[in-house]
Design a protein around this motif. Structure first.
Motif, mmCIF file in Angstrom:
data_model
loop_
_atom_site.group_PDB
_atom_site.id
_atom_site.type_symbol
_atom_site.label_atom_id
_atom_site.label_comp_id
_atom_site.label_asym_id
_atom_site.label_seq_id
_atom_site.Cartn_x
_atom_site.Cartn_y
_atom_site.Cartn_z
ATOM 1 N N ALA A 1 19.516 15.152 -10.590
ATOM 2 C CA ALA A 1 20.895 14.791 -10.245
ATOM 3 C C ALA A 1 21.617 14.079 -11.384
ATOM 4 N N ILE A 2 20.896 13.291 -12.181
ATOM 5 C CA ILE A 2 21.560 12.513 -13.228
ATOM 6 C C ILE A 2 22.189 13.395 -14.300
ATOM 7 N N PRO A 3 21.463 14.346 -14.906
ATOM 8 C CA PRO A 3 22.139 15.209 -15.894
ATOM 9 C C PRO A 3 23.287 16.011 -15.305
ATOM 10 N N SER A 4 23.151 16.436 -14.045
ATOM 11 C CA SER A 4 24.231 17.194 -13.415
ATOM 12 C C SER A 4 25.472 16.334 -13.246
ATOM 13 N N LEU B 1 26.802 11.852 -1.922
ATOM 14 C CA LEU B 1 25.532 11.663 -2.631
ATOM 15 C C LEU B 1 25.303 10.189 -2.944
ATOM 16 N N GLY B 2 26.323 9.517 -3.476
ATOM 17 C CA GLY B 2 26.169 8.106 -3.806
ATOM 18 C C GLY B 2 25.886 7.252 -2.595
ATOM 19 N N ALA B 3 26.600 7.512 -1.499
ATOM 20 C CA ALA B 3 26.397 6.732 -0.276
ATOM 21 C C ALA B 3 24.995 6.942 0.289
ATOM 22 N N ALA B 4 24.444 8.138 0.110
ATOM 23 C CA ALA B 4 23.124 8.447 0.665
ATOM 24 C C ALA B 4 21.996 7.726 -0.071
ATOM 25 N N VAL B 5 22.117 7.565 -1.397
ATOM 26 C CA VAL B 5 20.987 7.040 -2.167
ATOM 27 C C VAL B 5 21.106 5.567 -2.524
ATOM 28 N N GLN B 6 22.285 4.971 -2.366
ATOM 29 C CA GLN B 6 22.451 3.603 -2.851
ATOM 30 C C GLN B 6 21.522 2.627 -2.125
ATOM 31 N N ASN B 7 20.926 1.735 -2.903
ATOM 32 C CA ASN B 7 20.038 0.695 -2.394
ATOM 33 C C ASN B 7 18.796 1.240 -1.684
ATOM 34 N N ASN B 8 18.410 2.469 -1.996
ATOM 35 C CA ASN B 8 17.227 3.070 -1.364
ATOM 36 C C ASN B 8 16.384 3.733 -2.461
ATOM 37 N N HIS B 9 15.328 3.038 -2.890
ATOM 38 C CA HIS B 9 14.540 3.508 -4.027
ATOM 39 C C HIS B 9 13.886 4.855 -3.747
ATOM 40 N N ARG B 10 13.433 5.087 -2.527
ATOM 41 C CA ARG B 10 12.791 6.366 -2.197
ATOM 42 C C ARG B 10 13.758 7.530 -2.375
ATOM 43 N N LEU B 11 14.989 7.366 -1.892
ATOM 44 C CA LEU B 11 15.954 8.456 -1.976
ATOM 45 C C LEU B 11 16.512 8.582 -3.388
ATOM 46 N N ALA C 1 14.660 8.214 -5.936
ATOM 47 C CA ALA C 1 13.594 8.956 -6.614
ATOM 48 C C ALA C 1 13.709 10.453 -6.346
ATOM 49 N N ILE C 2 14.065 10.826 -5.127
ATOM 50 C CA ILE C 2 14.231 12.249 -4.810
ATOM 51 C C ILE C 2 15.351 12.859 -5.654
ATOM 52 N N ALA C 3 16.496 12.164 -5.699
ATOM 53 C CA ALA C 3 17.631 12.675 -6.478
ATOM 54 C C ALA C 3 17.308 12.699 -7.962
ATOM 55 N N ASN D 1 0.808 -1.221 0.000
ATOM 56 C CA ASN D 1 0.000 0.000 0.000
ATOM 57 C C ASN D 1 0.839 1.268 0.000
ATOM 58 N N LYS D 2 2.166 1.108 -0.067
ATOM 59 C CA LYS D 2 3.057 2.263 0.038
ATOM 60 C C LYS D 2 2.863 3.206 -1.148
ATOM 61 N N ASP D 3 2.781 4.508 -0.882
ATOM 62 C CA ASP D 3 2.731 5.520 -1.931
ATOM 63 C C ASP D 3 4.017 5.461 -2.737
ATOM 64 N N THR D 4 3.889 5.527 -4.061
ATOM 65 C CA THR D 4 5.089 5.458 -4.900
ATOM 66 C C THR D 4 5.935 6.708 -4.795
ATOM 67 N N ARG D 5 5.373 7.814 -4.312
ATOM 68 C CA ARG D 5 6.168 9.021 -4.119
ATOM 69 C C ARG D 5 6.988 8.911 -2.834
ATOM 70 N N PRO D 6 8.148 9.583 -2.807
ATOM 71 C CA PRO D 6 8.940 9.551 -1.569
ATOM 72 C C PRO D 6 8.125 10.113 -0.410
ATOM 73 N N PRO D 7 7.962 9.390 0.680
ATOM 74 C CA PRO D 7 7.147 9.877 1.798
ATOM 75 C C PRO D 7 7.861 10.975 2.573
ATOM 76 N N ALA D 8 7.094 11.648 3.409
ATOM 77 C CA ALA D 8 7.694 12.677 4.255
ATOM 78 C C ALA D 8 8.645 12.027 5.260
ATOM 79 N N GLN D 9 9.522 12.832 5.820
ATOM 80 C CA GLN D 9 10.498 12.313 6.780
ATOM 81 C C GLN D 9 9.791 11.627 7.951
ATOM 82 N N THR D 10 10.253 10.426 8.255
ATOM 83 C CA THR D 10 9.631 9.662 9.334
ATOM 84 C C THR D 10 10.630 9.315 10.430
#
Length: 420
Positions: free
Chosen positions: A233-236, A214-224, A226-228, A120-129
């Motif tokens: 972030a990719i074109p940059s 940046l890489g360490a923060a988002v690796q293996n975390n689909h929600r994060l 998605a935020i990047a 049931n998880k929202d596909t958008r990154p959720p608010a900070q929990t």
């Protein structure tokens, strides 16, 4: 003993990572060398390097600092020491993911509840929990202030200190979540990592560490991821990768890109549509090496690029790619098959053992052969190899000595698979 689904296992390991980090933070400092390797330095200063992905056997083995754990394993965690061990699931439990908790099971959720939450998880990154960390916010605010001001190279040491603290913290999911949900933090990291920042860029040491954070923060975390991805972030990072003049720093930009793209279908499509696979082919770091130290970094970067490409074309790491993008990826696979085959034939001797992260004489060749074999298996109708390549492979198999060198054996195995 508590039995959990794969979703539960990953969630629980994320919750427990704080315990392990607290126990081992003063004992180990580890660096992600590339997409497949981690080097760890213990309290005595002794360094050891090992695969980034934990390889399980039928016996329990210690999960080393920073290693990724594949799903489907029996994981044992000692809540008193934070020590984690894992093994393959017994044959009669192959349809389950097991977790044994030593001394404390209070944080385990009901399996059905966990799976229902995931469905049931929202596909958008959720608010900070996660609980807000004032100390982390202090580092984020300092980062944003530095990135928003004119480049002052007298502040390099202080900037590296902030980035170093962030790099250590974001290996914990709660800290990575807080960093990525701060709307100013990601743009700050991207500005600091840019080699074309005007009027002058930050030193390569700052650019390099910014991409590592940046890489360490988002690796293996689909929600994060998605935020990047949604923040551009990719074109940059692609611009930073292409414009970077320091080979070692280029490798860190690629690490950040790999962490953003791996397992995220939309990010992979954007990466390909922006020409990322073509840009990687055009890097060819070996061709620009001018001295011994530069050559060493060039070979490390070359291996990093090839491993990244192998991951990009691996369906296991990149699910949910839209069907209308399949032909674009197939065309890129064809181009990379030709490139890998040509460079494998032309490959020179590899890095010798005098460097901190030593590679055997066959390490680079093995990387090329394994990546080429993976592309051939994934795209059999597209991956067309040069006409005389088959005979070259047969000759190369006969040439490789049987010395017991692990990389030589891996190289011979990959060549054998290429031959059929």
């Amino acid at each position: 003993m508590v039995r959990l689904s794969a979703v539960s296992l990953l969630a629980l390991v994320g919750i427990l990572s704080l315990t392990q980090t607290a126990v081992h933070a003063k004992q180990h400092v580890f660096e992600v060398v590339d997409s497949a390797t981690i080097c760890s330095t213990d309290a005595t200063g002794e360094q050891s390097c090992y695969p980034r992905m934990f390889v399980a056997t039928d016996e329990f083995q210690v999960i080393k600092p920073g290693q990724d754990i594949p799903p489907g394993l029996h994981v044992q965690i000692d809540m008193q020491t934070g020590l984690r061990m894992a093994r393959l699931m017994p044959a009669d439990d192959k349809d389950e993911n097991g977790l044994a908790l030593v001394s404390d099971t209070r944080i385990v959720k009901d399996v059905e509840e966990e799976e229902e939450e995931e469905e049931n998880k929202d596909t958008r990154p959720p608010a900070q929990t996660y609980p807000h960390s004032e100390k982390l916010q202090e580092y984020i605010d300092r980062l944003v202030a530095v990135a928003g001001a004119p480049v002052d190279r007298t502040q390099t040491d202080g900037t590296l200190q902030v980035l170093g603290e962030l790099e250590e913290l974001v290996h914990e999911t709660r800290h990575a979540d807080q960093l990525l949900h701060d709307t100013h933090a990601l743009p700050a990291l991207l500005r600091l990592s840019s080699p074309t920042h005007t009027p002058v860029p930050w030193p390569s040491s700052v650019r390099r560490l910014s991409s590592v954070v940046l890489g360490a923060a988002v690796q293996n975390n689909h929600r994060l991821q998605a935020i990047a991805y949604n923040a551009g972030a990719i074109p940059s990072l692609l611009r930073s990768m292409v414009d970077e003049t320091d080979l070692r720093t280029t490798g860190k930009h690629i690490f950040a890109l790999s962490a953003l793209v791996r397992g995220h279908g939309a990010a992979l499509v954007q990466f390909a549509e922006l020409g990322g696979l073509r840009m990687l082919r055009e890097l060819n770091p070996i061709a620009v090496a001018v001295n011994d130290d530069n050559e060493y970094e060039a070979r490390r970067l070359d291996v990093r690029v090839v491993r990244f490409v192998e991951d990009l074309f691996n369906p296991e790491f990149n699910p949910d790619v839209p069907r209308d993008q399949a032909s674009m990826l197939a065309q890129n696979a064809a181009a990379w098959c030709e490139t890998l085959a040509t460079r494998l034939v032309d490959a020179l001797g590899d890095v010798e053992n005098e460097k901190p992260v030593a590679l055997s004489a066959y390490s680079r060749r093995s990387t090329y052969a394994q990546a080429l074999q993976s592309l051939k298996a994934a795209y059999p109708s597209t991956c067309k190899l040069p006409q005389d390549f088959s005979q070259w492979v047969q000759d190369e198999i006969a040439r490789v000595p049987k010395t017991g060198d692990e990389s030589a054996e891996e190289y011979r195995l990959a060549l054998t698979e290429l031959a059929y």
